[in-house]
Structures are given as structure tokens and as C-alpha cells.
Design a protein around this motif. Structure first.
Motif, PDB file in Angstrom:
ATOM      1  N   GLY A   1       0.815  -1.206   0.000  1.00  0.00           N
ATOM      2  CA  GLY A   1       0.000   0.000   0.000  1.00  0.00           C
ATOM      3  C   GLY A   1       0.849   1.256   0.000  1.00  0.00           C
ATOM      4  O   GLY A   1       1.921   1.303   0.617  1.00  0.00           O
ATOM      5  N   VAL A   2       0.380   2.283  -0.690  1.00  0.00           N
ATOM      6  CA  VAL A   2       1.079   3.570  -0.735  1.00  0.00           C
ATOM      7  C   VAL A   2       0.767   4.321   0.563  1.00  0.00           C
ATOM      8  O   VAL A   2      -0.401   4.530   0.903  1.00  0.00           O
ATOM      9  CB  VAL A   2       0.626   4.404  -1.953  1.00  0.00           C
ATOM     10  CG1 VAL A   2       1.341   5.742  -1.977  1.00  0.00           C
ATOM     11  CG2 VAL A   2       0.891   3.639  -3.242  1.00  0.00           C
ATOM     12  N   HIS A   3       1.799   4.722   1.272  1.00  0.00           N
ATOM     13  CA  HIS A   3       1.610   5.433   2.536  1.00  0.00           C
ATOM     14  C   HIS A   3       1.413   6.929   2.252  1.00  0.00           C
ATOM     15  O   HIS A   3       2.357   7.623   1.863  1.00  0.00           O
ATOM     16  CB  HIS A   3       2.810   5.207   3.454  1.00  0.00           C
ATOM     17  CG  HIS A   3       2.894   3.805   3.982  1.00  0.00           C
ATOM     18  ND1 HIS A   3       2.508   3.460   5.257  1.00  0.00           N
ATOM     19  CD2 HIS A   3       3.276   2.641   3.397  1.00  0.00           C
ATOM     20  CE1 HIS A   3       2.671   2.161   5.436  1.00  0.00           C
ATOM     21  NE2 HIS A   3       3.143   1.638   4.316  1.00  0.00           N
TER      22      HIS A   3
ATOM     23  N   ARG B   1      -4.547  14.360  18.218  1.00  0.00           N
ATOM     24  CA  ARG B   1      -3.293  14.229  18.961  1.00  0.00           C
ATOM     25  C   ARG B   1      -2.456  13.048  18.471  1.00  0.00           C
ATOM     26  O   ARG B   1      -1.245  13.060  18.620  1.00  0.00           O
ATOM     27  CB  ARG B   1      -3.597  14.046  20.459  1.00  0.00           C
ATOM     28  CG  ARG B   1      -4.365  15.203  21.092  1.00  0.00           C
ATOM     29  CD  ARG B   1      -3.511  16.447  21.168  1.00  0.00           C
ATOM     30  NE  ARG B   1      -4.170  17.525  21.895  1.00  0.00           N
ATOM     31  CZ  ARG B   1      -4.027  17.752  23.198  1.00  0.00           C
ATOM     32  NH1 ARG B   1      -3.277  16.962  23.928  1.00  0.00           N
ATOM     33  NH2 ARG B   1      -4.657  18.764  23.771  1.00  0.00           N
ATOM     34  N   ASP B   2      -3.103  12.029  17.941  1.00  0.00           N
ATOM     35  CA  ASP B   2      -2.390  10.823  17.518  1.00  0.00           C
ATOM     36  C   ASP B   2      -2.603  10.597  16.021  1.00  0.00           C
ATOM     37  O   ASP B   2      -3.372  11.324  15.377  1.00  0.00           O
ATOM     38  CB  ASP B   2      -2.886   9.612  18.307  1.00  0.00           C
ATOM     39  CG  ASP B   2      -1.835   8.510  18.425  1.00  0.00           C
ATOM     40  OD1 ASP B   2      -0.835   8.576  17.697  1.00  0.00           O
ATOM     41  OD2 ASP B   2      -2.028   7.596  19.246  1.00  0.00           O
ATOM     42  N   VAL B   3      -1.951   9.586  15.474  1.00  0.00           N
ATOM     43  CA  VAL B   3      -2.098   9.260  14.063  1.00  0.00           C
ATOM     44  C   VAL B   3      -3.342   8.400  13.881  1.00  0.00           C
ATOM     45  O   VAL B   3      -3.523   7.393  14.575  1.00  0.00           O
ATOM     46  CB  VAL B   3      -0.856   8.506  13.538  1.00  0.00           C
ATOM     47  CG1 VAL B   3      -1.045   8.123  12.083  1.00  0.00           C
ATOM     48  CG2 VAL B   3       0.399   9.355  13.706  1.00  0.00           C
ATOM     49  N   VAL B   4      -4.218   8.816  12.963  1.00  0.00           N
ATOM     50  CA  VAL B   4      -5.429   8.063  12.639  1.00  0.00           C
ATOM     51  C   VAL B   4      -5.253   7.476  11.244  1.00  0.00           C
ATOM     52  O   VAL B   4      -5.045   8.217  10.276  1.00  0.00           O
ATOM     53  CB  VAL B   4      -6.678   8.966  12.687  1.00  0.00           C
ATOM     54  CG1 VAL B   4      -7.926   8.160  12.346  1.00  0.00           C
ATOM     55  CG2 VAL B   4      -6.821   9.623  14.054  1.00  0.00           C
ATOM     56  N   GLU B   5      -5.320   6.148  11.144  1.00  0.00           N
ATOM     57  CA  GLU B   5      -5.063   5.472   9.874  1.00  0.00           C
ATOM     58  C   GLU B   5      -6.318   4.811   9.335  1.00  0.00           C
ATOM     59  O   GLU B   5      -7.160   4.328  10.095  1.00  0.00           O
ATOM     60  CB  GLU B   5      -3.984   4.401  10.036  1.00  0.00           C
ATOM     61  CG  GLU B   5      -2.593   4.934  10.305  1.00  0.00           C
ATOM     62  CD  GLU B   5      -1.553   3.837  10.356  1.00  0.00           C
ATOM     63  OE1 GLU B   5      -0.372   4.147  10.187  1.00  0.00           O
ATOM     64  OE2 GLU B   5      -1.935   2.663  10.571  1.00  0.00           O
ATOM     65  N   THR B   6      -6.407   4.767   8.018  1.00  0.00           N
ATOM     66  CA  THR B   6      -7.486   4.038   7.361  1.00  0.00           C
ATOM     67  C   THR B   6      -6.988   3.565   6.000  1.00  0.00           C
ATOM     68  O   THR B   6      -6.179   4.243   5.350  1.00  0.00           O
ATOM     69  CB  THR B   6      -8.740   4.916   7.192  1.00  0.00           C
ATOM     70  OG1 THR B   6      -9.806   4.133   6.657  1.00  0.00           O
ATOM     71  CG2 THR B   6      -8.471   6.094   6.271  1.00  0.00           C
ATOM     72  N   ALA B   7      -7.438   2.386   5.581  1.00  0.00           N
ATOM     73  CA  ALA B   7      -7.037   1.824   4.291  1.00  0.00           C
ATOM     74  C   ALA B   7      -8.076   2.176   3.237  1.00  0.00           C
ATOM     75  O   ALA B   7      -9.281   2.082   3.477  1.00  0.00           O
ATOM     76  CB  ALA B   7      -6.886   0.312   4.400  1.00  0.00           C
TER      77      ALA B   7
ATOM     78  N   VAL C   1      -4.059   2.204  -0.696  1.00  0.00           N
ATOM     79  CA  VAL C   1      -3.535   3.403  -0.036  1.00  0.00           C
ATOM     80  C   VAL C   1      -3.769   3.263   1.461  1.00  0.00           C
ATOM     81  O   VAL C   1      -4.865   2.898   1.897  1.00  0.00           O
ATOM     82  CB  VAL C   1      -4.225   4.685  -0.564  1.00  0.00           C
ATOM     83  CG1 VAL C   1      -3.901   5.881   0.332  1.00  0.00           C
ATOM     84  CG2 VAL C   1      -3.787   4.970  -1.991  1.00  0.00           C
ATOM     85  N   LEU C   2      -2.723   3.534   2.244  1.00  0.00           N
ATOM     86  CA  LEU C   2      -2.850   3.622   3.694  1.00  0.00           C
ATOM     87  C   LEU C   2      -2.783   5.104   4.055  1.00  0.00           C
ATOM     88  O   LEU C   2      -1.725   5.717   4.006  1.00  0.00           O
ATOM     89  CB  LEU C   2      -1.732   2.847   4.392  1.00  0.00           C
ATOM     90  CG  LEU C   2      -1.801   2.813   5.923  1.00  0.00           C
ATOM     91  CD1 LEU C   2      -3.077   2.112   6.384  1.00  0.00           C
ATOM     92  CD2 LEU C   2      -0.582   2.130   6.512  1.00  0.00           C
ATOM     93  N   LEU C   3      -3.946   5.672   4.380  1.00  0.00           N
ATOM     94  CA  LEU C   3      -4.075   7.115   4.613  1.00  0.00           C
ATOM     95  C   LEU C   3      -3.958   7.417   6.102  1.00  0.00           C
ATOM     96  O   LEU C   3      -4.633   6.790   6.922  1.00  0.00           O
ATOM     97  CB  LEU C   3      -5.417   7.601   4.068  1.00  0.00           C
ATOM     98  CG  LEU C   3      -5.669   9.106   4.045  1.00  0.00           C
ATOM     99  CD1 LEU C   3      -4.691   9.810   3.122  1.00  0.00           C
ATOM    100  CD2 LEU C   3      -7.107   9.384   3.608  1.00  0.00           C
ATOM    101  N   SER C   4      -3.112   8.375   6.448  1.00  0.00           N
ATOM    102  CA  SER C   4      -2.879   8.720   7.856  1.00  0.00           C
ATOM    103  C   SER C   4      -3.162  10.201   8.084  1.00  0.00           C
ATOM    104  O   SER C   4      -2.607  11.062   7.386  1.00  0.00           O
ATOM    105  CB  SER C   4      -1.430   8.413   8.250  1.00  0.00           C
ATOM    106  OG  SER C   4      -1.126   7.055   8.079  1.00  0.00           O
TER     107      SER C   4
END
Length: 514
Positions: free
Chosen positions: A260-262, A296-302, A310-313
């Protein structure tokens, strides 16, 4: 003067004669080419549900090993003849002890070596209810000589039987886990053997080079080798070096497509980063509020964008803060930006000057503060997203749209509004095109690297070929060792040389029934 092939053939025949006198059984196994299959004949018979867990219309139970025919006979009631190979028969499947009918389904028989594993194999196509599946598996477990399969054991047996090399095994695993169309295409191409054939061709050429160099070392003083042997080796090694180095210069396209593309969304607080994340994934994945510093933190979703993974942060807004928790969030955000394949730098368009040149200067300075690891924002690694354009006068939107896109030093600029969805279609088109360029078409051109271990072994191979040139004129034995090391590196990719230490890593990711 003898050709190299004749000399090497003589060496091989002499080795076989010696082996025949010292170890006749081993020689027979090597000569017949079934040494691996002979080892598999003593293996346990394994069984597992291969179609996945959960209720379904049809479930497939797979059996492989020497006792597969025993299971077939005692559970289907076949006394004399086995069913025709690879022909589906509708039969009652019974418990081998109580003779109770467990289900009625299709039975298929695959005699060795014409099966997936290379062993005798049986498949029961039964109804997919949990009770039916459990009853059939319990009945199989009561048959002598049978046990449940471990994760990836069917595929591992196929590898040991020579049905698949390691690149094809990895392609099969990737195909099982593929979530997008491009991943499916790449995995299917690798499973079909394209990548393995490329490495096998390189291995074959290296074997010839090694045979010629060693023959020259052993027989050149007896004038048994024709002139120009080493010159031909030099040409082959040079060509191989060029091909391997070109193969390594793929910008990680295959690995990126596989994992996946980060893509990282970054920028100042209250620019609309979380709103953009929610808009792209079409659900409230991140909390949105007018309070600066909400994330405040990293929120990720594919995501699947145009068939590419795509792995979206979403990350914390970049600013100086006395809050220790927010400081940690900013640190993580900057770390993600450094690791990202693509950064979406989101800017609140309402803070920009109305004059285009001044707005461009502000954006360039902002990019420098966000992309701290890069001196210049690369066009392929960054998109500039101007959000909240619905709050700008129409004249200013048009001026920014036309003026900024031609400004030197700026990456591609997209004007959007997460509130009204204005400009989102154009932005998605640009994003999809960028992601597609990063991954490339998996079906065009030569097959690409898909695993980090492939890259590591190929780098070792290239370094070993450099050793050949280093000792070519001073010590041919060390030069030959360089070719041998290069051959070993390629063999570790396909599993033909020294594969045991990496098998567990590869097969542990497979499901039990595969």
C-alpha cells in the motif's frame, strides 16, 4: 582442445560414478529426480478446511498425503475402484466408525503427482454450515494416519514437491490477501511464474559463468579449454550486473503496490486535515472540531483509490505547544511525514494573501516547515491541498487556481472545500494519477520486486558480482567465489539454494487450509 561443456559433462559423470560406488541409494534418488518426492512419501496425511470459516453455501475440505485414499474409501463407501481423477462425483459422506451420513456433496480425487501438493489429494465439497464442517473434520481426524494441517502446509508441500518456487508461493500468498485490482494483477503475475522465470534465467547464466571459470582454473594448463572462455564470462557477468542493477532501480513500485502507498495528511492546526480524511474514507474516522489541536495521535485508514491500495494517515497539526501530549503528537506527525510515500500538505486557503506571488511565497515557506526532511518538495512525493475555498470570493479562487499551478517550486496544487465537496473530483483525479505513477502498471514491462527479502538478496548478488571484477585479474579462485555467492543469492529468492531458514517466515502468513 575440448569445449567447456564437454569438460563439465565429464566432471559430472565422474562425480556420479563416485557417488554410485559410495552411496547407491542416494544416487538412484538423484538420478530419478524424485528425491524430494521420496521424502514427502513418508509424510503425515493432512486435512483442513480450505474455503475459509463462517457460514457459506459450499465449503471445501482438502486432504493430502498417503492416507488420502484411505479417507476417501472409508468416508465415501468406495470398496473397489477409486473415482476417475479430477472428476466430481455426488456421494454421501459418512462417519467411518458409526456409518452415519454427515452430508451429501461432491468428491474429487487427485492422484499424485498431478495435484496441487504433488501428493495423493482429495477434496470434499460439502454444505458450508458450521455443524456440517465440524462433523466432517472430526470424522477425518478419527482416520488413522491423519492430522489437521498447519498454517500454509499444503503450499509448503507443493514447494517441496517442486510444484512452486518461493516467488510463486509468495505470489499465491499475495493473491489470497489482495484487496485491490492492481494487487490482484501483480500477485497473479508473480504466482504465474514471471518473476521466478526472470531469476531462474539469471541463475542459469550464472551457473554457466561459474562452470566456465572453474573449468578454466582446473584445465587451462592442460590446454583443454578453448580460447576466449573468460572473455565470454566477462561479457555475461557485465550484462547480468547491468540487468540486476536496473531491476533494483524500480523505486520500490512492486513493494509499494503490495503493502500500500503510505499517504500522510499533514499541515497546521485547523487546516481541515481530519475533514479531508473523513471525506476520502466517507465515514467519520477522525474527530472534527473548531478547537485547534483536536487530533493528537495518528489516525489510519485503508483505501482503494482507482484499484491501488492506499494507507491514509491523519496527523496532529504542526505547531509549537506547551502541552506534552500535543508535543508527542507533533513528533509522530513529523516522523510519519519522513516515512511517507506521498504527503498531502493541507493549507487553510483563507489565511493566504490575495495576491498570487505573495500567496506562493507563503506556501513555499509553509512547505519548508512541513517537509523538514526535504530541501525541495518533490513533485511525485507531495500534493498541496488548499482547503476551505468555499470561504473565498470566486475571483480569488480563480486567481489562485490559475496562478499557483504555474509557480516554480510548488508541487501540484488542488483547491477543494471539504464542506461543499467543491474541487474534490479534480483532487481525486490528481491523487489517483500520482498513486498510479508510484505503483505503475503491474502487467506492463518486466516483473518488479515485491518483497524486501528479494531486494536484500539481489543487493548481495550485485555485491558478489563486484567481487568477481575485483579479483578477475589477480585470483580467479576468489573471482569464481564471487560468482558462486551471486548464484546463492539468487537461489535464496526462488528457494533453490538454502531456503530452509526463510520458509517459516514465508509460510506462517498462510491460512490453515492453504
Amino acid at each position: 582442445m575440448l569445449p567447456v561443456s564437454a569438460v563439465c559433462g565429464g566432471i559430472y559423470r565422474a562425480a556420479i560414478r563416485t557417488l554410485r560406488t559410495r552411496n547407491p541409494p542416494l544416487c538412484r534418488r538423484l538420478s530419478s529426480g524424485d528425491g524430494v518426492l521420496a521424502g514427502l512419501a513418508d509424510a503425515d496425511t493432512i486435512f483442513a478446511l480450505s474455503s475459509g470459516h463462517g457460514r457459506c453455501g459450499v465449503a471445501v475440505v482438502r486432504i493430502s498425503g498417503p492416507a488420502a485414499t484411505t479417507a476417501l474409501r472409508c468416508m465415501v463407501g468406495l470398496r473397489k475402484h477409486l473415482p476417475p481423477p479430477r472428476t466430481a462425483l455426488l456421494r454421501s459422506i459418512t462417519d467411518p466408525h458409526s456409518k452415519e451420513v454427515l452430508d451429501r456433496g461432491l468428491v474429487l480425487w487427485f492422484p499424485a503427482p498431478h495435484s496441487f501438493t504433488g501428493e495423493d489429494s482429495v477434496e470434499f465439497h460439502i454444505h458450508g454450515g458450521p455443524a456440517v464442517i465440524t462433523a466432517v473434520l472430526q470424522a477425518l481426524g478419527s482416520v488413522p494416519g491423519m492430522r489437521p494441517a498447519e498454517a500454509g502446509e499444503f503450499t509448503r508441500r507443493a514447494f517441496h514437491a517442486g510444484k512452486l518456487d518461493l516467488t510463486e508461493v509468495e505470489g499465491l500468498g499475495d493473491l489470497i490477501h489482495a484487496e485491490t485490482e492492481a494487487q490482484r494483477r501483480q500477485a497473479l503475475r508473480q504466482m504465474s511464474g514471471d518473476l521466478g522465470r526472470l531469476y531462474q534465467d539469471w541463475s542459469h547464466r550464472l551457473k554457466r559463468c561459474l562452470a566456465h571459470v572453474e573449468a578454466f582454473i582446473d584445465f587451462s594448463e592442460d590446454e583443454l579449454i578453448e580460447d576466449g572462455v573468460l572473455d565470454r564470462v566477462d561479457i555475461s557477468v557485465c550484462d547480468l550486473q547491468a540487468e540486476i542493477n536496473q531491476h533494483l532501480k524500480d523505486e520500490r513500485r512492486g513493494e509499494r503496490l503490495r503493502s500500500g502507498v503510505h499517504v500522510v495528511i499533514a499541515g497546521a492546526t485547523n487546516a481541515g486535515k481530519s475533514s479531508l480524511l473523513n471525506t476520502l474514507c466517507q465515514r467519520p474516522a477522525a474527530i472534527v472540531s473548531p478547537i485547534a489541536g483536536t487530533t493528537r495521535d495518528v489516525v489510519e485508514t485503508a483505501l482503494d483509490i482507482g484499484g491501488f491500495p492506499v494507507l491514509l494517515s491523519d496527523t496532529a497539526g504542526l505547531r509549537d505547544s506547551p502541552d506534552l501530549v500535543e508535543q508527542e503528537g507533533v513528533r509522530r506527525a513529523r516522523e510519519r511525514v519522513q516515512q511517507a510515500d506521498l504527503t498531502l500538505v493541507v493549507v487553510d486557503s483563507t489565511i493566504l494573501p490575495s495576491e498570487v506571488q505573495r500567496a506562493a511565497a507563503v506556501l513555499l515557506k509553509h512547505l519548508e516547515s512541513v517537509l523538514t526532511s526535504q530541501e525541495q518538495p518533490e513533485a511525485g512525493r507531495c500534493l498541496l491541498v488548499l482547503n476551505k475555498t468555499d470561504l473565498l470570493p470566486e475571483a480569488q479562487r480563480e486567481q489562485l487556481s490559475l496562478g499557483l499551478r504555474g509557480t516554480s517550486g510548488l508541487p501540484p496544487v488542488c483547491l477543494i472545500s471539504c464542506q461543499t465537496s467543491e474541487g474534490l473530483k479534480d483532487f481525486l483525479t490528481v491523487l489517483q494519477s500520482t498513486v498510479q505513477t508510484m505503483c505503475a502498471d503491474p502487467l506492463s514491462g518486466a516483473p518488479t520486486l515485491t518483497q524486501a527479502r528479494h531486494r536484500a538478496h539481489l543487493q548481495q548478488c550485485a555485491a558478489a558480482l563486484a567481487q568477481y571484477w575485483r579479483y578477475r585479474d589477480s585470483d580467479l579462485a576468489l573471482a569464481a567465489e564471487g560468482v558462486r555467492l551471486a548464484l546463492t543469492g539468487l537461489g535464496r529468492i526462488t528457494g533453490r539454494v538454502g531456503a530452509e531458514e526463510i520458509l517459516d517466515i514465508i509460510f506462517k502468513d498462510f491460512c490453515i487450509g492453504k
